[in-house]
Design an enzyme around this catalytic site. Structure first.
Site, PDB file in Angstrom:
ATOM      1  N   ARG A 144       0.763  -1.207   0.029  1.00 33.14           N
ATOM      2  CA  ARG A 144      -0.085  -0.028  -0.074  1.00 33.14           C
ATOM      3  C   ARG A 144       0.925   1.240   0.079  1.00 33.14           C
ATOM      4  O   ARG A 144       0.374   2.353  -0.290  1.00 33.14           O
ATOM      5  CB  ARG A 144      -0.947   0.111   1.309  1.00 33.14           C
ATOM      6  CG  ARG A 144      -2.154  -1.064   1.141  1.00 33.14           C
ATOM      7  CD  ARG A 144      -3.029  -1.152   2.130  1.00 33.14           C
ATOM      8  NE  ARG A 144      -3.733   0.355   2.396  1.00 33.14           N
ATOM      9  CZ  ARG A 144      -4.295   0.716   3.422  1.00 33.14           C
ATOM     10  NH1 ARG A 144      -4.706  -0.234   4.327  1.00 33.14           N
ATOM     11  NH2 ARG A 144      -5.072   1.664   3.638  1.00 33.14           N
ATOM     12  N   TYR A 204      -8.694  15.526  -4.707  1.00 34.29           N
ATOM     13  CA  TYR A 204      -9.065  16.571  -3.791  1.00 34.29           C
ATOM     14  C   TYR A 204      -8.132  16.599  -2.632  1.00 34.29           C
ATOM     15  O   TYR A 204      -7.669  15.820  -2.150  1.00 34.29           O
ATOM     16  CB  TYR A 204     -10.441  16.818  -3.432  1.00 34.29           C
ATOM     17  CG  TYR A 204     -10.917  15.838  -2.657  1.00 34.29           C
ATOM     18  CD1 TYR A 204     -11.358  14.610  -3.375  1.00 34.29           C
ATOM     19  CD2 TYR A 204     -11.021  15.889  -1.299  1.00 34.29           C
ATOM     20  CE1 TYR A 204     -11.933  13.571  -2.701  1.00 34.29           C
ATOM     21  CE2 TYR A 204     -11.773  14.657  -0.323  1.00 34.29           C
ATOM     22  CZ  TYR A 204     -11.916  13.724  -1.287  1.00 34.29           C
ATOM     23  OH  TYR A 204     -12.761  12.503  -0.580  1.00 34.29           O
ATOM     24  N   PRO A 205      -7.427  17.999  -2.383  1.00 33.54           N
ATOM     25  CA  PRO A 205      -6.787  17.982  -1.039  1.00 33.54           C
ATOM     26  C   PRO A 205      -7.406  18.358   0.057  1.00 33.54           C
ATOM     27  O   PRO A 205      -8.736  18.962  -0.058  1.00 33.54           O
ATOM     28  CB  PRO A 205      -5.843  19.372  -1.639  1.00 33.54           C
ATOM     29  CG  PRO A 205      -6.446  20.177  -2.202  1.00 33.54           C
ATOM     30  CD  PRO A 205      -7.650  19.367  -2.954  1.00 33.54           C
ATOM     31  N   MET A 206      -7.047  18.079   1.160  1.00 28.59           N
ATOM     32  CA  MET A 206      -7.945  18.204   2.397  1.00 28.59           C
ATOM     33  C   MET A 206      -7.113  18.791   3.796  1.00 28.59           C
ATOM     34  O   MET A 206      -5.796  18.253   3.764  1.00 28.59           O
ATOM     35  CB  MET A 206      -8.949  17.145   2.828  1.00 28.59           C
ATOM     36  CG  MET A 206      -8.366  16.047   3.127  1.00 28.59           C
ATOM     37  SD  MET A 206      -9.706  14.853   3.625  1.00 28.59           S
ATOM     38  CE  MET A 206     -10.217  15.379   5.301  1.00 28.59           C
ATOM     39  N   ASN A 207      -7.593  19.134   4.686  1.00 27.22           N
ATOM     40  CA  ASN A 207      -7.017  19.689   5.831  1.00 27.22           C
ATOM     41  C   ASN A 207      -7.987  19.045   6.966  1.00 27.22           C
ATOM     42  O   ASN A 207      -9.221  18.716   7.039  1.00 27.22           O
ATOM     43  CB  ASN A 207      -7.152  21.176   6.519  1.00 27.22           C
ATOM     44  CG  ASN A 207      -6.142  21.502   5.555  1.00 27.22           C
ATOM     45  OD1 ASN A 207      -5.060  21.205   4.865  1.00 27.22           O
ATOM     46  ND2 ASN A 207      -6.316  23.148   5.271  1.00 27.22           N
ATOM     47  N   LYS A 208      -7.513  18.720   8.390  1.00 22.68           N
ATOM     48  CA  LYS A 208      -8.278  18.633   9.474  1.00 22.68           C
ATOM     49  C   LYS A 208      -8.243  19.948  10.172  1.00 22.68           C
ATOM     50  O   LYS A 208      -7.371  20.726  10.411  1.00 22.68           O
ATOM     51  CB  LYS A 208      -7.597  17.475  10.118  1.00 22.68           C
ATOM     52  CG  LYS A 208      -7.641  16.225   9.781  1.00 22.68           C
ATOM     53  CD  LYS A 208      -9.117  15.516  10.084  1.00 22.68           C
ATOM     54  CE  LYS A 208      -9.255  14.242   9.115  1.00 22.68           C
ATOM     55  NZ  LYS A 208      -8.891  12.883   9.665  1.00 22.68           N
ATOM     56  N   GLN A 256      -8.387   4.120  -2.780  1.00 25.38           N
ATOM     57  CA  GLN A 256      -8.229   5.430  -2.256  1.00 25.38           C
ATOM     58  C   GLN A 256      -6.738   5.325  -1.777  1.00 25.38           C
ATOM     59  O   GLN A 256      -6.054   4.321  -1.423  1.00 25.38           O
ATOM     60  CB  GLN A 256      -9.134   5.721  -0.902  1.00 25.38           C
ATOM     61  CG  GLN A 256      -8.380   5.657   0.408  1.00 25.38           C
ATOM     62  CD  GLN A 256      -8.348   4.335   0.936  1.00 25.38           C
ATOM     63  OE1 GLN A 256      -8.185   3.413   0.215  1.00 25.38           O
ATOM     64  NE2 GLN A 256      -7.902   4.546   2.247  1.00 25.38           N
ATOM     65  N   SER A 263     -15.253  13.461   9.127  1.00 21.98           N
ATOM     66  CA  SER A 263     -15.252  14.630   7.949  1.00 21.98           C
ATOM     67  C   SER A 263     -16.420  15.739   8.317  1.00 21.98           C
ATOM     68  O   SER A 263     -15.975  17.064   8.008  1.00 21.98           O
ATOM     69  CB  SER A 263     -15.831  14.250   6.716  1.00 21.98           C
ATOM     70  OG  SER A 263     -14.935  12.874   6.210  1.00 21.98           O
TER      71      SER A 263
HETATM   72  O1  76R Z   1      -5.743   2.643   6.625  1.00 21.37           O
HETATM   73  C1  76R Z   1      -6.689   1.893   6.800  1.00 21.37           C
HETATM   74  O2  76R Z   1      -7.266   1.439   5.885  1.00 21.37           O
HETATM   75  C2  76R Z   1      -7.077   2.230   8.033  1.00 21.37           C
HETATM   76  C3  76R Z   1      -8.305   2.994   8.284  1.00 21.37           C
HETATM   77  C4  76R Z   1      -8.141   4.407   7.568  1.00 21.37           C
HETATM   78  C5  76R Z   1      -7.424   5.603   7.911  1.00 21.37           C
HETATM   79  C6  76R Z   1      -6.304   5.551   9.093  1.00 21.37           C
HETATM   80  C7  76R Z   1      -8.811   5.138   6.514  1.00 21.37           C
HETATM   81  C8  76R Z   1      -9.752   4.075   5.626  1.00 21.37           C
HETATM   82  N1  76R Z   1      -8.658   6.265   6.001  1.00 21.37           N
HETATM   83  C9  76R Z   1      -7.564   6.542   6.986  1.00 21.37           C
HETATM   84  C10 76R Z   1      -7.021   7.873   7.104  1.00 21.37           C
HETATM   85 MN1  76R Z   1      -9.462   7.406   4.799  1.00 21.37          MN
HETATM   86  N2  76R Z   1     -10.140   8.568   3.362  1.00 21.37           N
HETATM   87  C11 76R Z   1     -10.140   9.962   3.251  1.00 21.37           C
HETATM   88  C12 76R Z   1     -11.098  10.496   2.333  1.00 21.37           C
HETATM   89  O3  76R Z   1     -13.871  13.137   1.708  1.00 21.37           O
HETATM   90  C13 76R Z   1     -13.748  13.005   2.757  1.00 21.37           C
HETATM   91  O4  76R Z   1     -14.766  13.173   3.690  1.00 21.37           O
HETATM   92  C14 76R Z   1     -12.444  12.428   3.263  1.00 21.37           C
HETATM   93  C15 76R Z   1     -11.672  11.987   2.273  1.00 21.37           C
HETATM   94  C16 76R Z   1     -11.787   9.604   1.732  1.00 21.37           C
HETATM   95  C17 76R Z   1     -12.667   9.348   0.639  1.00 21.37           C
HETATM   96  C18 76R Z   1     -10.998   8.313   2.352  1.00 21.37           C
HETATM   97  C19 76R Z   1     -11.622   6.880   2.257  1.00 21.37           C
HETATM   98  N3  76R Z   1      -8.407   9.052   5.550  1.00 21.37           N
HETATM   99  C20 76R Z   1      -7.354   8.967   6.513  1.00 21.37           C
HETATM  100  C21 76R Z   1      -6.810  10.322   6.520  1.00 21.37           C
HETATM  101  C22 76R Z   1      -5.690  10.589   7.488  1.00 21.37           C
HETATM  102  C23 76R Z   1      -6.176  10.984   8.820  1.00 21.37           C
HETATM  103  C24 76R Z   1      -5.171  11.294   9.857  1.00 21.37           C
HETATM  104  O5  76R Z   1      -4.182  10.916   9.779  1.00 21.37           O
HETATM  105  O6  76R Z   1      -5.453  12.156  10.801  1.00 21.37           O
HETATM  106  C25 76R Z   1      -7.411  11.404   5.716  1.00 21.37           C
HETATM  107  C26 76R Z   1      -7.459  12.805   5.566  1.00 21.37           C
HETATM  108  C27 76R Z   1      -8.305  10.227   5.051  1.00 21.37           C
HETATM  109  C28 76R Z   1      -9.279  10.722   4.197  1.00 21.37           C
HETATM  110  N4  76R Z   1     -10.152   5.883   3.931  1.00 21.37           N
HETATM  111  C29 76R Z   1     -10.318   4.478   4.474  1.00 21.37           C
HETATM  112  C30 76R Z   1     -11.056   5.858   2.759  1.00 21.37           C
HETATM  113  C31 76R Z   1     -11.590   4.521   2.453  1.00 21.37           C
HETATM  114  C32 76R Z   1     -12.079   4.150   1.142  1.00 21.37           C
HETATM  115  C33 76R Z   1     -10.966   3.739   3.416  1.00 21.37           C
HETATM  116  C34 76R Z   1     -11.293   2.217   3.542  1.00 21.37           C
HETATM  117  C35 76R Z   1      -9.755   1.654   3.103  1.00 21.37           C
HETATM  118  C36 76R Z   1      -9.779   0.177   3.169  1.00 21.37           C
HETATM  119  O7  76R Z   1     -10.192  -0.416   4.102  1.00 21.37           O
HETATM  120  O8  76R Z   1      -9.094  -0.483   2.155  1.00 21.37           O
END
Ligand code: 76R
Length: 248
Positions: free
Chosen positions: A130, A144-148, A184, A222
């Site tokens: 991965r 798209y870019p994003m913030n927390k 993703q 989100s």
């Molecule tokens: O890595 C993992 O699979 C564990 C769970 C997980 C984490 C830690 C995960 C799963 N994400 C993680 C972290 Mn995500 N993700 C986004 C977006 O549009 C929005 O509202 C948000 C944009 C999408 C669409 C998405 C999809 N994720 C993050 C982080 C870092 C946060 C931090 O470190 O503080 C961001 C910014 C973020 C944003 N996420 C998943 C997905 C999908 C589809 C999964 C499931 C992945 C899988 O199980 O294969």
């Protein structure tokens, strides 16, 4: 006292968005256009070989709407390689007929919120895969870019590790319900670019982007903490589609 989550980093990423200078492109003779296209295809071929050798990966998509005409998403071991390849592209005659409209620099990131304690994630071949992914040839891309958010009661960076883990668990559950329909790639960009993360999604059905992003808007991670930049959506460019795009 808050604590930064440990992250794992993989390949560096460059999203390079370009518009095509159609007037200039049309002014060329057919021979000049053919030569410029050959240079583009030669580079695409070179990038393809790098991908086959697992030294990086490149995705090439057209972009719908006026924000850009196409995007290259490149993954490489180092920032130097990304810089070399953007310069190499810029030196082609094809690039002369493109206008850079947006770019994003980041690095593939996995956070350890969900990691099993006491295990070394780098021993897990799935984790390593991965971090250095071969980008899928899905029909569509969404970036798209994003913030927390960092404001008042909604300051992600003031939450405890346990609180953040809880939010990410729920976030991950929604994500997982889209398994098989979307891939993703989360890239971290703190210190590299204007937002904190880049989100790149790949799917065969573009409605999957809409449904997934919309569903996540209702999830606290989100709803309370997500801030988003511009969205780019596009269609896969294979060799035939590329020729079709550039035919005038
Ligand atoms: O890595 C993992 O699979 C564990 C769970 C997980 C984490 C830690 C995960 C799963 N994400 C993680 C972290 Mn995500 N993700 C986004 C977006 O549009 C929005 O509202 C948000 C944009 C999408 C669409 C998405 C999809 N994720 C993050 C982080 C870092 C946060 C931090 O470190 O503080 C961001 C910014 C973020 C944003 N996420 C998943 C997905 C999908 C589809 C999964 C499931 C992945 C899988 O199980 O294969």
């Amino acid at each position: 006292m808050s604590e930064a989550v440990q992250t794992l980093e993989g390949w560096y990423a460059l999203h390079d968005f370009r518009a095509i200078d159609w007037s200039a492109w049309k002014r060329l003779s057919a021979d000049e256009r053919a030569k410029a296209e050959d240079e583009l295809h030669a580079l695409l071929h070179e990038w393809n070989i790098i991908e086959q050798h697992k030294k990086g990966s490149t995705a090439f998509y057209s972009v719908v709407g006026q924000k850009a005409d196409f995007v290259f998403m490149h993954l490489r071991e180092t920032l130097d390689e990304l810089n070399d390849l953007e310069n190499k592209f810029n030196k082609t005659s094809f690039a002369q007929y493109t206008i850079p409209v947006y770019s994003y620099v980041s690095v593939v990131e996995l956070s350890s919120y969900m990691a099993k304690p006491g295990t070394d994630p780098m021993e897990d071949p799935e984790v390593v895969a991965r971090l250095k992914p071969t980008l899928p040839k899905a029909k569509h891309i969404c970036f798209y870019p994003m913030n927390k958010r960092r404001s008042g009661n909604d300051n992600w960076y003031m939450l405890s590790m346990e609180e953040r883990r809880g939010f990410m668990r729920s976030h991950g559950m929604i994500g997982r319900s889209y398994a098989g329909r979307v891939k993703q790639i989360i890239t971290g960009s703190v210190g590299f670019d204007d937002w904190e993360w880049g989100v790149t999604l790949f799917a065969d059905d573009p409605l999957t982007f809409k449904k997934l992003v919309y569903e996540m808007r209702f999830d606290e991670a989100s709803a309370r903490f997500g801030e988003f930049g511009a969205f780019y959506v596009g269609n896969l460019l294979d060799a035939d589609k590329t020729r079709e795009l550039l035919r005038v």
